[in-house]
Motif scaffolding. Structure first.
Motif, short mmCIF file in Angstrom:
data_model
loop_
_atom_site.label_atom_id
_atom_site.label_comp_id
_atom_site.label_asym_id
_atom_site.label_seq_id
_atom_site.Cartn_x
_atom_site.Cartn_y
_atom_site.Cartn_z
N GLU A 41 0.76 -1.35 0.03
CA GLU A 41 -0.01 -0.08 -0.10
C GLU A 41 0.80 1.32 0.06
O GLU A 41 0.55 2.13 -0.82
CB GLU A 41 -0.92 0.05 1.50
N ALA A 42 1.87 1.38 0.74
CA ALA A 42 2.82 2.36 0.84
C ALA A 42 3.63 2.66 -0.53
O ALA A 42 3.79 3.84 -0.87
CB ALA A 42 3.82 2.37 2.11
N ILE A 45 1.16 4.16 -2.78
CA ILE A 45 0.78 5.53 -2.57
C ILE A 45 1.95 6.32 -2.82
O ILE A 45 1.81 7.22 -3.62
CB ILE A 45 0.66 5.82 -1.10
N ASN A 46 3.14 5.88 -2.89
CA ASN A 46 4.50 6.43 -3.10
C ASN A 46 4.57 6.79 -4.58
O ASN A 46 4.79 7.89 -5.13
CB ASN A 46 5.58 5.59 -2.61
N LEU A 48 1.94 6.77 -6.99
CA LEU A 48 0.74 7.46 -7.20
C LEU A 48 1.30 9.12 -6.93
O LEU A 48 1.08 10.02 -7.84
CB LEU A 48 -0.34 7.39 -6.38
N ASP A 49 2.03 9.30 -5.76
CA ASP A 49 2.37 10.69 -5.49
C ASP A 49 3.72 11.26 -6.18
O ASP A 49 3.80 12.27 -6.76
CB ASP A 49 2.95 10.85 -4.10
N ILE A 55 -5.00 9.75 -5.32
CA ILE A 55 -4.78 8.73 -4.27
C ILE A 55 -6.16 8.40 -4.08
O ILE A 55 -6.76 9.22 -3.26
CB ILE A 55 -3.90 9.06 -3.17
N SER A 57 -8.82 5.31 -1.76
CA SER A 57 -8.89 4.75 -0.12
C SER A 57 -8.70 3.19 -0.67
O SER A 57 -8.48 2.22 0.49
CB SER A 57 -10.22 4.96 0.61
N LEU A 59 -7.11 -0.47 -2.26
CA LEU A 59 -5.47 -0.92 -2.70
C LEU A 59 -5.95 -1.06 -4.20
O LEU A 59 -5.03 -0.63 -5.16
CB LEU A 59 -5.17 -1.94 -2.12
N ASN A 62 -6.12 1.80 -6.49
CA ASN A 62 -4.89 2.63 -6.50
C ASN A 62 -4.26 1.92 -7.58
O ASN A 62 -3.33 2.53 -8.49
CB ASN A 62 -4.32 2.99 -5.23
#
Length: 414
Positions: A41-42, A45-46, A48-49, A55, A57, A59, A62
């Protein structure tokens, strides 16, 4: 550079979680799965950022956002979904996962490592002198304590996973004693309890009752009961306040296996008995033990009430489903004159009934009582009805143990 260092290079959060996965894995293989999922997940998110994508909610959504943006290769997207699916299967214990769980854990762990390398390379990084980290020994405190709960996990699935963990990893006590044979696997027991705790927050769930029963069973496990005795009391008290005494046995287990909640358990069991509700044999015998004034563990904390103790034990003795444990307690009381009037003859009669249910326990109880009598630990309170335990070494012409002064052959041997 090893894979943990690589994870930190990608993102500090990914690195910290991935390092925790190694710690958990060193304690119990398989316990790292939920860390791997969080690391995934992290990582997503990294990404996507990094690529300035929205982003969400979920998984899965995403990962799909990254797939549609075409910023990562299809091979990396495939690895992401493989890790996600592998973790979900292991956490949910699907039928397929049970058939090859060890293989699946290894592959999920390895796939995520491959994902780290692939993602790092996609960002222009290089793998110089790369090696996989070796496992190190860690204390149990480093293992994961709370199960990750996926949003779409249904109540039935939660209950199914918790039941699976409970049955597979529960501890054991020696029958008839408090001795712990096995503590089971604390990590999975705590995880199962955490999973059910989440479900119990919804009182209107159709699986609430089944989950409540399982939750109390989990908290009474040898590995958990000491740390969770107050929560057990709170749960049982919430039910008794509603007039439901179905779960007071859970509180009895606390007083049996720990030194906690003795006055509270005694009071609730007394209220249950006086209310006239149907009680288990365990509860009736416990009331007797709490209030007979003889048990040192309870006598300093619970005021004696021999009338209550007699009434509770008699009810247990006269029940159609009475068992050898009840009869053993009754025979010992009659022999020693604890709550009932001392009556050796009746004690032997009860021991005969006990022998029909459990000959071994009956023989052991007779030997116990005989030893107590011969060592002077049994006070004769009613001489007229004395019929002591027959000694295996007492001769016909020896003085009878009852204290009458007569020879054995002319006294209790008749």
């Amino acid at each position: 550079m090893n894979d943990i260092e690589l994870a930190f290079q990608i993102d500090s959060t990914v690195g910290l979680i991935y390092e925790s996965a190694y710690k958990a894995r060193s304690v119990y293989k398989g316990s790292e799965v939920q860390y791997i999922r969080r690391a995934l997940e992290a990582l997503i998110i990294n990404a996507l950022d990094e690529f300035q994508e929205v982003i969400g909610s979920n998984l899965y959504d995403n990962i799909e956002t990254l797939s549609k943006s075409n910023v990562l290769s299809s091979d990396i997207i495939l690895l992401c979904h493989q890790v996600r699916q592998g973790c979900n299967q292991q956490l949910h214990f699907t039928p397929n996962a049970n058939e090859s769980s060890s293989l699946m854990v290894d592959s999920t762990f390895d796939i995520f490592e491959k994902l780290l390398c692939s993602y790092h390379l996609s960002l222009g990084g290089k793998l110089v002198d790369y090696e996989k980290s070796g496992l190190k020994e860690n204390a149990l405190e480093n293992a994961l304590k709370n199960i990750y709960i996926e949003e779409e996990l249904s109540s039935e699935q939660m209950l199914g996973v918790a039941v699976y963990w409970f049955e597979k990893h529960r501890g054991a006590r020696e029958h008839g004693t408090c001795r712990v044979i096995s503590v089971g696997t604390p990590f999975f027991l705590e995880s199962a309890a955490s999973l059910i705790r989440q479900q119990l927050r919804s009182n209107d769930d159709i699986f609430f009752d089944a989950s409540f029963v399982l939750y109390l069973a989990l908290l009474r496990e040898p590995a958990l009961i000491e740390a969770h005795h107050e929560e057990i009391y709170r749960l049982v008290k919430s039910k008794t306040d509603q007039g439901n005494y179905e779960f007071i046995n859970a509180l009895i287990d606390v007083t049996t296996y720990t030194e906690h909640l003795i006055p509270e358990s005694a009071e609730l069991n007394k209220l249950a008995f006086e209310s006239g509700v149907f009680l288990s044999l365990q509860s009736l015998v416990s009331i007797y033990s709490y209030y007979n004034g003889f048990n040192a563990k309870f006598s300093d904390l619970v005021p004696s009430d021999t009338s209550l103790a007699r009434a509770a034990l008699l009810q247990a003795v006269n029940r159609e489903d009475t068992d050898y444990c009840v009869l053993q307690v009754y025979a010992i009381d009659l022999y020693r004159g604890i709550a009932f009037e001392q009556d050796f003859k009746e004690a032997f009669s009860v021991l005969d009934k006990l022998a029909l249910l459990n000959p071994v326990v009956a023989k052991e109880t007779k030997s116990l009582l005989q030893g107590l009598f011969e060592s002077g630990q049994v006070e004769i309170k009613n001489v007229k009805s004395v019929i002591p335990v027959v000694s295996n070494t007492l001769g016909r012409n020896d003085i009878c143990l009852c204290g009458s002064g007569k020879k054995y052959k002319k006294c209790c041997l008749k």
